[in-house]
Design an enzyme around this catalytic site. Structure first.
Site, mmCIF file in Angstrom:
data_model
loop_
_atom_site.group_PDB
_atom_site.id
_atom_site.type_symbol
_atom_site.label_atom_id
_atom_site.label_comp_id
_atom_site.label_asym_id
_atom_site.label_seq_id
_atom_site.Cartn_x
_atom_site.Cartn_y
_atom_site.Cartn_z
ATOM 1 C CG HIS A 358 -22.714 9.141 4.237
ATOM 2 N ND1 HIS A 358 -21.666 8.458 3.688
ATOM 3 C CD2 HIS A 358 -23.816 8.378 4.012
ATOM 4 C CE1 HIS A 358 -22.107 7.333 3.127
ATOM 5 N NE2 HIS A 358 -23.417 7.266 3.318
ATOM 6 C CE LYS A 537 -9.282 14.600 -1.211
ATOM 7 N NZ LYS A 537 -9.894 13.493 -0.496
ATOM 8 N NE ARG A 538 -18.515 18.779 -5.418
ATOM 9 C CZ ARG A 538 -19.833 18.803 -5.588
ATOM 10 N NH1 ARG A 538 -20.475 17.726 -5.982
ATOM 11 N NH2 ARG A 538 -20.523 19.902 -5.401
ATOM 12 C CE LYS A 543 -14.408 16.354 0.121
ATOM 13 N NZ LYS A 543 -14.048 14.945 0.317
ATOM 14 C CB THR A 645 -14.185 5.989 -1.003
ATOM 15 O OG1 THR A 645 -14.776 7.067 -1.746
ATOM 16 C CG2 THR A 645 -15.169 5.455 0.004
ATOM 17 C CE LYS A 649 -12.852 5.841 -5.395
ATOM 18 N NZ LYS A 649 -13.461 7.127 -5.830
HETATM 19 C C1 LIG Z 1 -13.964 8.130 -5.059
HETATM 20 C C2 LIG Z 1 -14.580 9.336 -5.633
HETATM 21 C C3 LIG Z 1 -14.964 10.386 -4.802
HETATM 22 C C4 LIG Z 1 -14.704 10.394 -3.311
HETATM 23 O O1 LIG Z 1 -13.426 10.973 -3.100
HETATM 24 P P1 LIG Z 1 -12.972 11.486 -1.656
HETATM 25 O O2 LIG Z 1 -11.531 11.844 -1.870
HETATM 26 O O3 LIG Z 1 -13.122 10.330 -0.728
HETATM 27 O O4 LIG Z 1 -13.807 12.646 -1.307
HETATM 28 C C5 LIG Z 1 -15.551 11.502 -5.365
HETATM 29 N N1 LIG Z 1 -15.763 11.585 -6.694
HETATM 30 C C6 LIG Z 1 -15.383 10.598 -7.530
HETATM 31 C C7 LIG Z 1 -15.624 10.756 -8.973
HETATM 32 C C8 LIG Z 1 -14.796 9.442 -7.025
HETATM 33 O O5 LIG Z 1 -14.447 8.461 -7.870
#
Ligand SMILES: *Cc1c(COP(=O)(O)O)cnc(C)c1O
Length: 800
Positions: A358, A537-538, A543, A645, A649
């Site tokens: 990952h 995101k985190r 990022k 991911t 979305k």
């Molecule tokens: C989809 C999702 C992530 C992943 O987000 P990235 O932008 O791909 O890092 C992290 N936390 C939650 C709650 C999510 O739904």
């Protein structure tokens, strides 16, 4: 009646609003022990959950029966994290009972959404990796593949985040303080897990032990045709109580064994990007992996017997290196406990295991000190040495090692002990081959495969964006829910003015809902006509939330300099948690909050730029924000985001991406079309080259007065007058080492953002681009990803 046994296939058609109402009242009375006059929202939500769970259970049993009958290969997904979020709405949607439930609750005088949103968000994961595992389980059920997820039943999931004076404060997460409506305790499924002691004569004599106790949650697929099991392990003491201590009057000592054992499943480690090297973490990893393997072998022996057939009937997937101990543990079970010769045990284990990588961040690749490792798992250390020797004997000219003086390297161990190793996007897989696993790839050229991540369309479109989902179904029927690539059939509608205005109206209404919620919860008023620009995101330097806030500062300064120019109003929405020990990331959160306070109060810019940082990002918040987003910020330093991911979305829900060529952004752009994607920044190769240029950050700042001015404002205390030096270290970093190349990518990011502004002002053009993102994102379904794993890694097939 609702309690009668029904065939799993007919669940949705035989259950009516009346039945639902009766089932809710039944559980309210006999399970919750409340009458309607005294029931709280919690009681109603639990009653509804039990009513829904009843509908799942019949299909769940039917799935188990069919799996045994078919003697099919089973998939086991081992993951330290399952970020499942709320399950009630998911269950209602997949069973197609949502309308019935809402009607029944309304008839009972309740607000359905208040009841449904009473459920706590199960945050048993940090972010993308854990959410991927949750999407995979749902897809495995929707596809009818016999599968189990295995993980840890953390008493406390990821911390809750709040802000005090703009600073992140962590509060304990307490989802299990209430009864968890979906789980079944399995007192019969318990395993003794040993630690420490001595390894001798190809055996192991652990010094201590805990019990792994199983709790099962059914995960129901689309239309309730199949349900798989998420089995989470809780740690319990072998003996609950030390009676001798108690009798001596040592009451605290008497309770110690219990407290010690339970520590193992007490709390999720809140950091997914740095390797921690802590004893408790290794204990957690071995605890859930060993319990899962014992359970898998027990089921296998019951069904098939001959352990030499294991790879024919069992596929075990390791979600990152966290369960990497599965390799040596499986060898131990086959060789030490079952007498299979070592080399054969190793081959059997390898044929059974797959490993998903990952991350390429070196600080995230797990390595254990062999001192700690040998103290907790002495026999495993011996086995790892033998695996290492065997690998070196087979490839004498290779310099690859699993063991180095003082360390055990879990990435290399996982690679060597898996028959397939996969990356999670095309770019990431190529980088894996050319960087971290370059040499291993040369030795095993067929081992690395790519399985680009995906997201489940049930949760991330049908359930979270009902307006858009209805519009799609109106046009092409509802088969898209189980076969997302059917979205391409909408392509012809994108030229249709009626479709486009309905598409725009769905987005507008979603934005109005979000604005109303933000105003009610956080007291910030937003005009839904503004562009909703979202980065959730985190928090991590790679990022680059700091790139985004610097651009916001530069924009604010530009608007102030020419307030009457034709600006495109936008609100920048942020959400995300920082690991508690990651001070730089926490300072970025504080900076964003400080900037928001100044910018939002500025009467000159107020109706043109707003900044909002929403606390406590989790799955539920993502479900709320993504359908209401116009712009998706996917701005990582190229080469650092393995896939992402969140990006998928957003595209599916019709947000346009501003992004770098990183992770799955590359594939999203290929599919939605480059004219429907705002690309900026250096490529992964250019990033590597840029870092070699001396003073790259200073050079970038010298040629971009906007960047220089934005950094100067951060440096001189414009956003923190009471403590002007608060962010000096951030400016220093971005002017000096700037490893993540924020300064070097700024100019191009600014350019792309102004293209975004221009595009947004053409409302029809924007809607067409957004609709094309939806229509062309069908490939990013996790159903497609799971089919890829079945074909390339698991050799498994659906049973229905
Ligand atoms: C989809 C999702 C992530 C992943 O987000 P990235 O932008 O791909 O890092 C992290 N936390 C939650 C709650 C999510 O739904």
């Amino acid at each position: 009646m609702y309690s009668s046994k029904v065939d799993a296939m007919t669940v949705s058609t035989t259950f009516t609003t009346q039945d639902m109402r009766a089932a809710i009242l039944h559980h309210l009375t006999y399970t919750m022990g409340k009458d309607a006059d005294h029931a709280t929202t919690y009681d109603w939500r639990m009653a509804l959950s039990f009513a829904v769970r009843d509908r799942i259970v019949d299909g769940w049993f039917a799935s188990t029966r069919k799996s045994y009958e078919a003697g099919a290969k089973r998939v086991y997904y081992l993951s330290m994290e399952f970020l499942i979020g709320r399950l009630l709405q998911d269950g209602l949607v997949n069973l197609r009972l949502l309308d019935d439930a809402c009607e029944a609750l309304t008839a009972l005088g309740l607000d359905p959404w208040q009841v449904i949103s009473n459920e706590p968000d199960a945050a048993l994961g940090n972010g993308g990796l854990g959410r991927l595992a949750a999407c995979f389980l749902e897809s495995l059920s929707s596809l009818g593949v016999p599968a189990h997820g295995y993980g840890i039943r953390y008493e406390h999931g990821l911390f809750r985040q709040s802000f005090v004076d703009g600073r992140q404060v962590e509060l304990p997460e307490t989802w299990l303080q209430q009864h968890h409506a979906w789980e079944f305790e399995r007192p019969e499924a318990r395993y003794r897990i040993g630690f420490g002691g001595d390894a001798r004569d190809a055996g192991w004599d652990p010094a201590e032990a805990v019990i792994a106790a199983a709790y099962d949650t059914p995960i129901v697929g689309w239309q309730g045709r199949w349900a798989n099991t998420l089995r989470l392990w809780a740690a319990k003491p072998v003996e609950a109580f030390d009676l001798d201590s108690f009798n001596r009057g040592d009451f605290v000592g008497a309770a110690t064994p219990e407290a010690m054992a339970r520590t193992i499943s007490r709390v999720l480690y809140p950091d997914d990007t740095t390797e921690i090297g802590k004893e408790l973490r290794l204990k957690q990893e071995y605890f859930f992996t060993a319990a899962s393997l014992a359970d898998i072998l027990r089921r296998f022996e019951m069904e098939h017997g001959d352990l030499r057939k294991l790879p024919e009937k069992v596929a075990i997937q390791l979600n990152d290196t966290h369960p990497a101990i599965a390799g040596p543990e499986l060898v131990r079970l086959l060789h030490d406990d079952n007498g299979i010769p070592f080399d054969e045990a190793m081959d059997l284990a390898r044929s059974t295991l797959g490993y998903t990588n990952h991350t390429l961040l070196p600080e995230a690749l797990e390595r254990w000190s062999d001192h700690l490792f040998g103290r907790l798992l002495p026999r495993h250390l011996e086995i790892i040495d033998r695996i290492d020797q065997a690998h070196r004997a087979t490839y004498p000219s290779s310099s690859v090692t699993i063991r180095e003086p003082g360390v055990v390297k879990m990435g290399e161990l996982s690679f060597v002990m898996a028959h397939r190793v996969n990356g999670v996007s095309a770019l990431h897989t190529e980088l894996m081959k050319s960087t971290v696993f370059k040499e291993l790839n040369a030795l095993h050229p067929d081992r690395i495969v790519n399985e680009t991540n995906g997201v489940t369309p049930r949760r991330w479109l049908l359930s979270s964006n009902p307006r858009l989902a209805s519009l799609i179904t109106e046009r092409i029927g509802e088969d898209w829910v189980g076969d997302l690539e059917q979205l391409s059939r909408l392509e012809e509608h994108v030229g249709d003015a009626g479709f486009l205005s309905a598409y725009a109206e769905a987005k507008r209404a979603n934005k109005a809902d979000l604005a109303a919620w933000i105003e009610a919860e956080h007291g910030i008023a937003l005009d839904p006509a503004m562009m909703f620009d979202v980065q959730i995101k985190r928090l991590h330097e790679y990022k680059r939330q700091h790139l985004n806030i610097l651009e916001a500062i530069a924009l604010w300064q530009a608007i102030r300099a020419a307030p009457d120019a034709d600006w495109t109003p936008r609100v920048k929405i942020f959400a995300g948690k920082a690991a508690p020990g990651y001070h730089f990331a926490k300072d970025i959160i504080r900076l964003i909050n400080d900037v928001a306070e100044v910018v939002n109060a500025d009467p000159v810019t107020r109706d043109k730029l707003k900044i909002v940082f929403l606390p406590n990002y989790n799955v539920t918040l993502a479900e709320r924000l993504i359908p209401a987003s116009d712009l998706s910020e996917q701005i990582s330093t190229a080469g650092k985001e393995a896939s992402g991911t969140g990006n998928m979305k957003f595209a599916l829900n019709g947000a346009l991406t501003i992004g770098t060529l990183d992770g799955a952004n590359v594939e999203i752009r290929e599919r939605v079309g480059e004219e429907n994607f705002f690309l900026f920044g250096m490529t992964a190769d250019e990033v590597v080259a840029r870092r070699k240029i001396k003073d790259h950050a200073a050079k970038a700042i010298a040629v971009d007065p906007r960047l220089a001015a934005a950094l100067a404002a951060v440096r001189d205390g414009t956003f923190c007058a009471e403590e002007p030096d608060r962010y000096a270290h951030i400016v220093q970093n971005l002017s000096g080492p700037d490893y993540f190349l924020v300064s070097s990518d700024f100019t191009d990011y600014w350019r792309a953002q102004r293209e975004v502004d221009a595009a947004y002002r053409d409302a029809d053009g924007w809607t067409r681009m957004a609709a094309r993102n939806t229509v062309r994102s069908g490939w990013f379904s996790s159903d497609r990803t799971i089919r890829g794993y079945m074909a390339d890694v698991w050799g498994a097939e659906p049973v229905i």
